[in-house]
Every structure is written in C-alpha cells, then in structure tokens.
Scaffold this active site. Structure first.
Site, PDB file in Angstrom:
ATOM      1  N   TYR A 143      -5.037  22.148   1.452  1.00 24.02           N
ATOM      2  CA  TYR A 143      -4.007  23.181   1.609  1.00 24.02           C
ATOM      3  C   TYR A 143      -4.630  24.528   1.307  1.00 24.02           C
ATOM      4  O   TYR A 143      -5.325  24.679   0.300  1.00 24.02           O
ATOM      5  CB  TYR A 143      -2.843  22.909   0.650  1.00 24.02           C
ATOM      6  CG  TYR A 143      -1.740  23.940   0.722  1.00 24.02           C
ATOM      7  CD1 TYR A 143      -0.969  24.075   1.879  1.00 24.02           C
ATOM      8  CD2 TYR A 143      -1.447  24.760  -0.359  1.00 24.02           C
ATOM      9  CE1 TYR A 143       0.046  25.012   1.951  1.00 24.02           C
ATOM     10  CE2 TYR A 143      -0.426  25.700  -0.306  1.00 24.02           C
ATOM     11  CZ  TYR A 143       0.326  25.835   0.851  1.00 24.02           C
ATOM     12  OH  TYR A 143       1.328  26.756   0.917  1.00 24.02           O
ATOM     13  N   ASP A 238     -12.277  27.376  -1.211  1.00 26.64           N
ATOM     14  CA  ASP A 238     -10.940  27.738  -1.671  1.00 26.64           C
ATOM     15  C   ASP A 238     -10.790  27.198  -3.087  1.00 26.64           C
ATOM     16  O   ASP A 238     -10.504  26.020  -3.295  1.00 26.64           O
ATOM     17  CB  ASP A 238      -9.881  27.161  -0.735  1.00 26.64           C
ATOM     18  CG  ASP A 238      -8.470  27.569  -1.155  1.00 26.64           C
ATOM     19  OD1 ASP A 238      -8.326  28.174  -2.244  1.00 26.64           O
ATOM     20  OD2 ASP A 238      -7.517  27.285  -0.409  1.00 26.64           O
ATOM     21  N   LYS A 266      -3.660  31.385  -8.670  1.00 30.39           N
ATOM     22  CA  LYS A 266      -3.172  30.601  -9.809  1.00 30.39           C
ATOM     23  C   LYS A 266      -3.685  31.132 -11.163  1.00 30.39           C
ATOM     24  O   LYS A 266      -3.188  32.151 -11.619  1.00 30.39           O
ATOM     25  CB  LYS A 266      -3.442  29.118  -9.563  1.00 30.39           C
ATOM     26  CG  LYS A 266      -2.675  28.677  -8.281  1.00 30.39           C
ATOM     27  CD  LYS A 266      -2.551  27.211  -8.027  1.00 30.39           C
ATOM     28  CE  LYS A 266      -1.537  26.981  -6.919  1.00 30.39           C
ATOM     29  NZ  LYS A 266      -2.049  26.478  -5.662  1.00 30.39           N
TER      30      LYS A 266
HETATM   31  C1  LIG Z   1      -1.772  26.988  -4.197  1.00 32.25           C
HETATM   32  C2  LIG Z   1      -2.882  27.047  -3.240  1.00 32.25           C
HETATM   33  C3  LIG Z   1      -2.985  28.029  -2.240  1.00 32.25           C
HETATM   34  C4  LIG Z   1      -1.873  29.004  -1.967  1.00 32.25           C
HETATM   35  O1  LIG Z   1      -1.640  29.860  -3.031  1.00 32.25           O
HETATM   36  P1  LIG Z   1      -0.222  30.604  -3.132  1.00 32.25           P
HETATM   37  O2  LIG Z   1      -0.390  31.527  -4.293  1.00 32.25           O
HETATM   38  O3  LIG Z   1       0.802  29.547  -3.321  1.00 32.25           O
HETATM   39  O4  LIG Z   1      -0.030  31.353  -1.852  1.00 32.25           O
HETATM   40  C5  LIG Z   1      -4.130  28.081  -1.471  1.00 32.25           C
HETATM   41  N1  LIG Z   1      -5.134  27.206  -1.665  1.00 32.25           N
HETATM   42  C6  LIG Z   1      -5.072  26.247  -2.589  1.00 32.25           C
HETATM   43  C7  LIG Z   1      -6.231  25.337  -2.775  1.00 32.25           C
HETATM   44  C8  LIG Z   1      -3.945  26.123  -3.398  1.00 32.25           C
HETATM   45  O5  LIG Z   1      -3.867  25.130  -4.289  1.00 32.25           O
END
Ligand SMILES: *Cc1c(COP(=O)(O)O)cnc(C)c1O
Length: 423
Positions: A143, A238, A266
């Site tokens: 994701y 990511d 995060k």
């Molecule tokens: C949570 C998440 C996102 C998206 O971040 P948001 O602040 O919710 O837009 C992107 N990449 C990874 C790996 C994530 O866990």
C-alpha cells in the site's frame, strides 16, 4: 457497554460516509462497529463508554512513544502558543529535516508534506521526471496511500498491465503501473527485460506491513537495487511505516540497502499529520523551486507538526530498539503458542516492534498467500479480544504495533485474554 459509541456512530453515518474518515476504522471486516475514543495514555486507549483498552494499533503506527507522551505534548503546546501556521519558513522545519537526514542513511535532502499519500505521489512524480520514463513497478498487496497510480489490482497475480482497483481511477492512469507479487524477483527481472527503457521506478515497502506483516526474502531487496541500477530506474523505498520503527534509520539501515528515494510518514509526525519524501541530492534538486518538478503544500512544514515530529525523533534517539524487538518477539511467540494449542492453523510473524496474526498453515510470503488466512477465525479472535479490553487492528491484513511503553503487564493481560478465546 458500547452505547455511546453506537450512538455517535449512528450520528456520524448521517454526515460522514460510513461514519468514518478512513475506511478501515469502520471495522466492517470483523463485523463490528468502531469504538469512539475519548483519550489515550501510554499504551492504553479509553473510549467514550468508559472502556479501557491495551492499544496494538497505535494510530496505525505513529504512536511508537505511546499516547500523550509528555515531551511530545509539551512541544506541541509550546508551539501552539506561538500560532499554528504561518505559510512561511520556520526554524523547526530545518531542525526536523536535519534530524531526518541524519537518521535515514540514503537521505541527503527531504521535503515535508502532510501525509504518506502525498509523499509517495510526489516521489513518483519526481522519479518519472528524473528518468523521463513513465512506467512504475509496484508489488501486489503493498500500500502506498490512495493516489490514483497506486490504486491498481492485478488480474491474475501475474505481471500484467493494471486495471483500476477502485471506481474513479481511469484505466489510463494505472496503465503504467505494473504489478508483481511481493518477493518475486524473477517477475521483476522479466518486466525489466520486456521494457528496458520505460521503467521510471520500482516502489516497494521494504518490509510489507499492509497485507499483514510479510518479510522480504533473502536477496529480494538487494535484487531490486541491482535491477534498478542495471536498467537506469530509481528504487523508491516506501518507509511510511518502517521508517523510525524498524530502526531509527528504517528498513534501509537494517538491510543495508541504499534506495534513491524514500517516503516517510506516520512516526515522523509524532501523531500529527506529516509525511516526507527525500533522497539523493541529484534527484531532489529537480523539485521546485530549485528545479521544474512542481510540488507544494499550504500547511507543509506546519510548526505544530514539526514540533511533534522533532520531539518524537529526538526522544527515539535515546531508545533501545533491540530491547523492544526482543520483548516483541517473546510476546509474539507466546501468543502463537497459545493460539496453536487451540488447534487453529496460525502464524504470528514478527519483526522489530511489529507482529501479525494469520490464521493459515500456508507460509505467507506475498498477497496471495496472505489471503489464505481464515477471515472467520480472525473475526472471532478480534471480537473476543476486544471484549476483553485488547484493541487490535480489525483485519489480518494489518500489522500489530508495539510502543516503547507497552509493559510486561500489558503483555500478560493480552496473553491471558488470548488464552480465553474460543474458536
Ligand atoms: C499508511 C501508509 C501510506 C499512506 O500514508 P497516509 O498518511 O495514510 O496517506 C503509504 N505507504 C505506506 C507503506 C503506509 O503504511
């Protein structure tokens, strides 16, 4: 018991789609409705009905110091007393950028945004601009936020041109998103051979945390680094979840891989909305106003958010990640043993301060194998744990999170609750 939450949820559904501002919170998956939270303290959450819960969600990752950490809260209060947004540079932005650059090995420059979604969206634009290519390789089940190019699902699990994973995303927008099963280096190689001059970047969660916890197999990440280098594509890690969680320096420090671009989110905001993307100077210099790649944000570098992030990262520098990892491992092993004794097929993978519970006997190495997990068993587990005051993510495709303030008593209570679950 959950009367007030139910009442609020009913009112919420009148004015907010599904009653929530992010879909997974609705707890549909586990045939439950959400708890409305009144406050958090340390490793515990308190809901509007007076219930107390041991929190293994931690706002989906950010709260690695626990809720309402006194240093983070006082930094926010101090910043708020000076005004909440200027739309002009402030010192805290420089301080946080410097902390991030010094913590994450591959970063030379970083730009702050307001969410992980913005970070990955911007990193992709930059990678496409730098390489003058358009295709992106993404792994099924990873994701990267909800920007259009990442919302694609594969037809067959084979490498194929994507179809949109949601209505509202035009087919042409995901046509350049090429999907590969996680951990399948051979498929990545095959795609590069097929489109040697067209792939701008490979984006990957170096440890997959959004299909449950799925670890990279030996050689997978290094293989991605070699292939991207060989074909002139950029490697984007990511690290929105793994950054400052796997180690202060993220997955890249732990696995000793040097990606070109990194996305963060995060933990970097300490519970306030912050994302960031960064990398090698030679790429980051293409971002406006230095370069021509446009990227902007009214609230980016917000002084409150910077203060929270800065207080969090400074405190994390003093923390013992190895100790937290071994406590997490012990906890996960005991949890696995308790569940296995109940004669259900179960795996509890763990890494750093993360774990997940898959009710399957199939070893999980990608999204297809993650999907062999029995959803009905998970729902039973979730509901009975929640009824005993244990707050887990409402899906086996999410990863359980521990903080530095989870106590041995929290673990003991959680294991005790697990031992009482009846399948
Ligand atoms: C949570 C998440 C996102 C998206 O971040 P948001 O602040 O919710 O837009 C992107 N990449 C990874 C790996 C994530 O866990």
């Amino acid at each position: 018991m959950e009367d007030r939450s139910q009442e609020l949820f009913a009112r919420a559904r009148e004015v907010i789609p599904g009653g929530v501002n992010s879909p997974v919170r609705a707890c549909h998956n586990v045939q439950s409705s959400p708890l409305f939270i009144e406050r958090g303290c340390g490793s515990h959450l308190f809901d509007v009905d007076g219930g107390e819960y041991i929190d293994f969600v931690l706002s989906w990752g950010p709260m690695i110091l626990g809720h309402n950490d006194s240093d983070v809260t006082s930094a926010i209060q101090k910043a708020a007393a000076c005004g909440t947004s200027y739309g002009a540079p402030c010192e805290a932005e420089v301080a946080l950028a410097a902390e991030v650059v010094s913590a994450i090995p591959s970063l030379e420059m970083v730009r702050m945004v307001n969410s992980g979604t913005e970070a990955t969206m911007s990193a992709l634009r930059l990678a496409r601009a730098c390489t003058k290519r358009e295709k992106v390789i993404k792994f099924v089940g990873c994701y990267h936020g909800h920007a259009d190019p990442f919302l694609a699902a594969a037809g067959s699990g084979l490498a194929t041109f994507s179809i949109p994973g949601t209505p509202g995303v035009p087919a042409h927008v995901v046509a350049d998103t090429l999907l590969v099963p996680y951990n399948d280096l051979e498929q990545v190689k095959a795609i590069f051979q097929r489109f040697p001059q067209e792939i701008a970047c490979v984006i990957v969660e170096p440890v997959a945390c959004n299909m449950g916890l799925v670890l990279p197999e030996e050689g997978f990440l290094a293989g991605l680094r070699d292939l991207t280098q060989a074909y002139g594509a950029l490697l984007i890690f990511d690290e929105v979840i793994t950054g400052f969680r796997l180690a202060l320096g993220g997955a890249q420090s732990r696995y000793a891989i040097d990606p070109d671009l990194t996305t963060l989110g995060k933990i970097i905001g300490g519970g306030l909305p912050v994302g960031a993307f960064g990398g090698k100077r030679c790429y980051m210099e293409h971002i406006a106003p230095l370069g021509e790649v446009y990227q902007a944000g009214t609230l980016s570098g917000n002084p409150l958010a910077m203060a929270a992030g800065l207080a969090t990262l400074r405190k994390l520098k003093t923390k013992d990640y190895a100790a937290l990892e071994s406590r997490t491992q012990n906890f996960a092993q005991e949890l696995a043993a308790i569940l296995r004794a109940k004669d259900v097929p179960v795996q509890v993978p763990t890494l750093a301060s993360m774990f997940s519970v898959f009710f399957t006997s199939t070893p999980v190495k990608d999204f297809a194998t993650a999907k062999t997990a029995d959803q009905a068993l998970f729902t039973t587990f979730y509901k009975q744990m929640r009824a005993q005051g244990i707050y887990l993510a409402p899906s086996s495709f999410e990863t359980g999170m521990l903080s530095f303030v989870h106590s041995e008593e929290d673990f003991a209570r959680t294991l005790e609750a697990a031992s009482k679950v009846r399948f």
